[in-house]
Structure formats: C-alpha cells, structure tokens
Write an enzyme that holds these catalytic residues in place. Structure first.
Site, PDB file in Angstrom:
ATOM      1  N   HIS A   2     -18.219  -1.761  -0.635  1.00  0.00           N
ATOM      2  CA  HIS A   2     -19.498  -1.062  -0.805  1.00  0.00           C
ATOM      3  C   HIS A   2     -20.024  -0.417   0.466  1.00  0.00           C
ATOM      4  O   HIS A   2     -21.047   0.266   0.430  1.00  0.00           O
ATOM      5  CB  HIS A   2     -20.559  -2.031  -1.355  1.00  0.00           C
ATOM      6  N   ARG A  54     -21.504   4.945  -3.126  1.00  0.00           N
ATOM      7  CA  ARG A  54     -22.471   4.830  -4.225  1.00  0.00           C
ATOM      8  C   ARG A  54     -23.862   5.361  -3.847  1.00  0.00           C
ATOM      9  O   ARG A  54     -24.877   4.905  -4.390  1.00  0.00           O
ATOM     10  CB  ARG A  54     -22.611   3.384  -4.695  1.00  0.00           C
ATOM     11  N   SER A  64     -48.100  -3.142  -4.248  1.00  0.00           N
ATOM     12  CA  SER A  64     -48.220  -1.851  -4.960  1.00  0.00           C
ATOM     13  C   SER A  64     -48.871  -2.016  -6.326  1.00  0.00           C
ATOM     14  O   SER A  64     -49.317  -1.036  -6.926  1.00  0.00           O
ATOM     15  CB  SER A  64     -46.845  -1.210  -5.131  1.00  0.00           C
ATOM     16  N   ASP A  65     -48.866  -3.257  -6.832  1.00  0.00           N
ATOM     17  CA  ASP A  65     -49.451  -3.528  -8.150  1.00  0.00           C
ATOM     18  C   ASP A  65     -50.257  -4.816  -8.031  1.00  0.00           C
ATOM     19  O   ASP A  65     -49.783  -5.786  -7.455  1.00  0.00           O
ATOM     20  CB  ASP A  65     -48.345  -3.747  -9.195  1.00  0.00           C
ATOM     21  N   GLY A 102     -35.488  -1.099  -0.765  1.00  0.00           N
ATOM     22  CA  GLY A 102     -34.718  -1.074  -2.002  1.00  0.00           C
ATOM     23  C   GLY A 102     -34.065   0.283  -2.250  1.00  0.00           C
ATOM     24  O   GLY A 102     -32.908   0.373  -2.660  1.00  0.00           O
ATOM     25  N   ARG A 123     -35.397   5.916   0.705  1.00  0.00           N
ATOM     26  CA  ARG A 123     -36.370   5.334   1.635  1.00  0.00           C
ATOM     27  C   ARG A 123     -35.700   5.027   2.970  1.00  0.00           C
ATOM     28  O   ARG A 123     -36.286   5.184   4.047  1.00  0.00           O
ATOM     29  CB  ARG A 123     -36.944   4.033   1.050  1.00  0.00           C
ATOM     30  N   ARG A 171     -36.040  -7.340   4.732  1.00  0.00           N
ATOM     31  CA  ARG A 171     -36.309  -6.517   3.549  1.00  0.00           C
ATOM     32  C   ARG A 171     -37.702  -5.938   3.668  1.00  0.00           C
ATOM     33  O   ARG A 171     -38.662  -6.654   4.014  1.00  0.00           O
ATOM     34  CB  ARG A 171     -36.185  -7.392   2.301  1.00  0.00           C
ATOM     35  N   VAL A 172     -37.824  -4.635   3.405  1.00  0.00           N
ATOM     36  CA  VAL A 172     -39.133  -3.980   3.348  1.00  0.00           C
ATOM     37  C   VAL A 172     -39.288  -3.391   1.951  1.00  0.00           C
ATOM     38  O   VAL A 172     -38.387  -2.705   1.468  1.00  0.00           O
ATOM     39  CB  VAL A 172     -39.300  -2.894   4.434  1.00  0.00           C
ATOM     40  N   GLY A 173     -40.373  -3.701   1.296  1.00  0.00           N
ATOM     41  CA  GLY A 173     -40.516  -3.204  -0.067  1.00  0.00           C
ATOM     42  C   GLY A 173     -41.882  -3.451  -0.631  1.00  0.00           C
ATOM     43  O   GLY A 173     -42.803  -3.866   0.076  1.00  0.00           O
ATOM     44  N   SER A 174     -41.990  -3.200  -1.920  1.00  0.00           N
ATOM     45  CA  SER A 174     -43.271  -3.400  -2.590  1.00  0.00           C
ATOM     46  C   SER A 174     -43.226  -4.690  -3.402  1.00  0.00           C
ATOM     47  O   SER A 174     -42.150  -5.254  -3.645  1.00  0.00           O
ATOM     48  CB  SER A 174     -43.591  -2.217  -3.493  1.00  0.00           C
ATOM     49  N   ARG A 181     -50.017   4.844  -1.302  1.00  0.00           N
ATOM     50  CA  ARG A 181     -48.825   4.034  -1.048  1.00  0.00           C
ATOM     51  C   ARG A 181     -48.193   4.403   0.286  1.00  0.00           C
ATOM     52  O   ARG A 181     -47.640   3.568   0.981  1.00  0.00           O
ATOM     53  CB  ARG A 181     -47.811   4.277  -2.176  1.00  0.00           C
ATOM     54  N   GLU A 237     -35.831  -9.493  -4.933  1.00  0.00           N
ATOM     55  CA  GLU A 237     -34.652  -9.587  -4.060  1.00  0.00           C
ATOM     56  C   GLU A 237     -34.610 -10.751  -3.063  1.00  0.00           C
ATOM     57  O   GLU A 237     -33.531 -11.231  -2.719  1.00  0.00           O
ATOM     58  CB  GLU A 237     -34.503  -8.282  -3.235  1.00  0.00           C
TER      59      GLU A 237
HETATM   60  N1  HPA Z   1     -42.636  -6.951 -10.488  1.00  0.00           N
HETATM   61  C1  HPA Z   1     -41.513  -7.035  -9.764  1.00  0.00           C
HETATM   62  N2  HPA Z   1     -41.331  -6.369  -8.642  1.00  0.00           N
HETATM   63  C2  HPA Z   1     -42.329  -5.561  -8.214  1.00  0.00           C
HETATM   64  C3  HPA Z   1     -43.513  -5.434  -8.928  1.00  0.00           C
HETATM   65  C4  HPA Z   1     -43.663  -6.163 -10.124  1.00  0.00           C
HETATM   66  O1  HPA Z   1     -44.702  -6.083 -10.802  1.00  0.00           O
HETATM   67  N3  HPA Z   1     -44.300  -4.551  -8.247  1.00  0.00           N
HETATM   68  C5  HPA Z   1     -43.602  -4.164  -7.181  1.00  0.00           C
HETATM   69  N4  HPA Z   1     -42.413  -4.768  -7.144  1.00  0.00           N
END
Ligand code: HPA
Length: 238
Positions: free
Chosen positions: A8, A47, A207-208, A24, A28, A91-94, A221, A185
């Site tokens: 990979h 990929r 983010s949510d 992710g 990004r 890891r950097v993410g939401s 964001r 993750e």
């Molecule tokens: N669920 C899983 N992963 C996420 C979410 C969620 O609501 N929001 C951002 N990443």
C-alpha cells in the site's frame, strides 16, 4: 539501494520521516503538506492514499492519509511502523462530541480509545485491553492547545466501526460511561503503536455535536482545522 515498498506504500526513494501526521482524507494530507510543510515531496500515490514529506520549523515531518475506519488506519500505520521505521503517529481528524460541554470546534485529545471493533482480539489479551495515547504526546498537545488559547478536552474517545448504527441507543451507553467523542480510527492506531513500542495520539476537532444535534459549517470547520493542526504540529516538533 532502492527504498522498500509494501502493498500500500511505494515511496520510490522519496523519504518518509519518523513522525507522521495522519488525516483521514488523502486530499487533506496534500493540503496540510502544501500549507504547513516546506519542500514537501510526495512519497505515496498507491490507491491515491497520498503521503508527503517535508519540514516544519526545520524538523522532517510526513503527512499521509489514513482512510476511514480501523481496518484502513491499521494497515497503513502497520506498514509505516514496521517497514518504514516510523516512531510517532498523530491522527488528526474530526469527531462527534458526546458530552455536554464538548462543543463544536473544541479540540479533543484521545487519552484512550474504547471501541466496538474486534480488531484487538488478534493480540490474544486475556481480558479487555485499553488502547492508550502516548502520555508524552498528550502533555505536549495539551500545552500547545492551552498556549493557543483553544478549548481542549482530554479523555476517552470511542473508535467505532459503525457510522450508521442499527441500535440507536448504542452511543448513549458510551455517553453514560463518560466517553467524550466518537470517531472511527484511534483504537486501531493506538493498539498497533503499543504492540510495536512506538507512540501515537489522536487530536480531533468536534465537527458534530451529538448531544444537541448541531453540526459545523464548512467555513467554520476550516478555522477549527487550523487550530487542530497548530496543536498537532507543535506536538510532534516540540
Ligand atoms: N461518528 C463517527 N465519526 C465521526 C463523527 C460521528 O458522528 N463525526 C465526525 N467523525
């Protein structure tokens, strides 16, 4: 001598740093390389899981997409660690906030990562293993977040295999156990790092808000993303 490759990751002699940031989304990773790294070169296109290496404040840093979910981040992190000698993975993410007080745009640092995944069963632990972020990295991340004046929460996150859960009450049971936020993750990343004796951490933006059912807008964001990146970059280069 040609550099090693894996199923990979095929760097074709491009360098990979011993520190890798993992968003992710591979685009990004490209954005992070273009925005924050100097002299970035692409080290992976297999990929379209793009990876780049450059320097940040004089320190060599790589950034590579992880894909979504524990299977994806686990295979990439395994190859980065075992074939390319990576020692630090962030890891950097939401994430989705799951407690009152964990608001949109706040930063969450994954002290530990609970999971509904069966990934950890491969390690044959006679009980329930608690995948944990590197304390050294946690300390640095918290200091960087406070220095930047960002709202930060440190605690247990849920790395879930299930984005659309048939059991609508499942998240509430994790909430009752004080889990701060859900993403998909970190438990795989932390377990791989622990098994290999290297360090890992997850740094997220909310983010949510799953308590109030509110979500961030794309413009907002971006601001939150910048704060998270400042924290992550300070964490790996301190
Ligand atoms: N669920 C899983 N992963 C996420 C979410 C969620 O609501 N929001 C951002 N990443």
């Amino acid at each position: 001598m040609t550099s090693p490759s894996t199923p990979h990751i095929d760097p074709k002699d491009a360098p990979i740093a011993d520190v890798v940031l993992m968003p992710g989304d591979p685009l990004r990773a490209k954005f992070i390389a273009e925005t924050y790294l100097e002299d970035a070169v692409c080290f992976n296109q297999v990929r379209n899981m793009l990876g780049f290496t450059g320097t940040y404040r004089g320190r060599e840093v790589s950034v590579m997409g992880s894909g979504m979910g524990i299977p994806s981040i686990s295979l990439y992190s395994h190859e980065l660690i075992h074939t390319f000698g990576v020692k630090t993975l962030v890891r950097v993410g939401s994430c989705g906030g799951m407690q009152e007080g964990v608001g949109l745009y706040d930063i969450v640092i994954g002290q530990s990562a609970s999971t509904d995944s069966n990934y950890l069963s491969q390690f044959g632990i006679p009980g329930t293993y608690a995948p944990t972020g590197s304390y050294r990295l946690i300390e640095r991340a918290v200091a960087a977040a406070r220095d930047g004046g960002h709202r930060v929460h440190v605690g247990n996150v849920l790395s879930s295999d299930i984005f659309y859960n048939a059991d609508e009450s499942a998240l509430q049971r994790w909430m009752r156990m004080g889990v701060l936020a859900v993403e998909m993750e970190s438990a795989g990343l932390y377990a791989n790092a622990a098994a290999a004796g290297v360090e890992a951490l997850g740094v997220f933006t909310v983010s949510d808000d799953l308590v109030t059912g509110t979500h961030t807008t794309p413009e907002e964001r971006q601001t939150a993303f910048t704060a998270m990146m400042e924290v992550a970059l300070a964490t790996v280069t301190a």
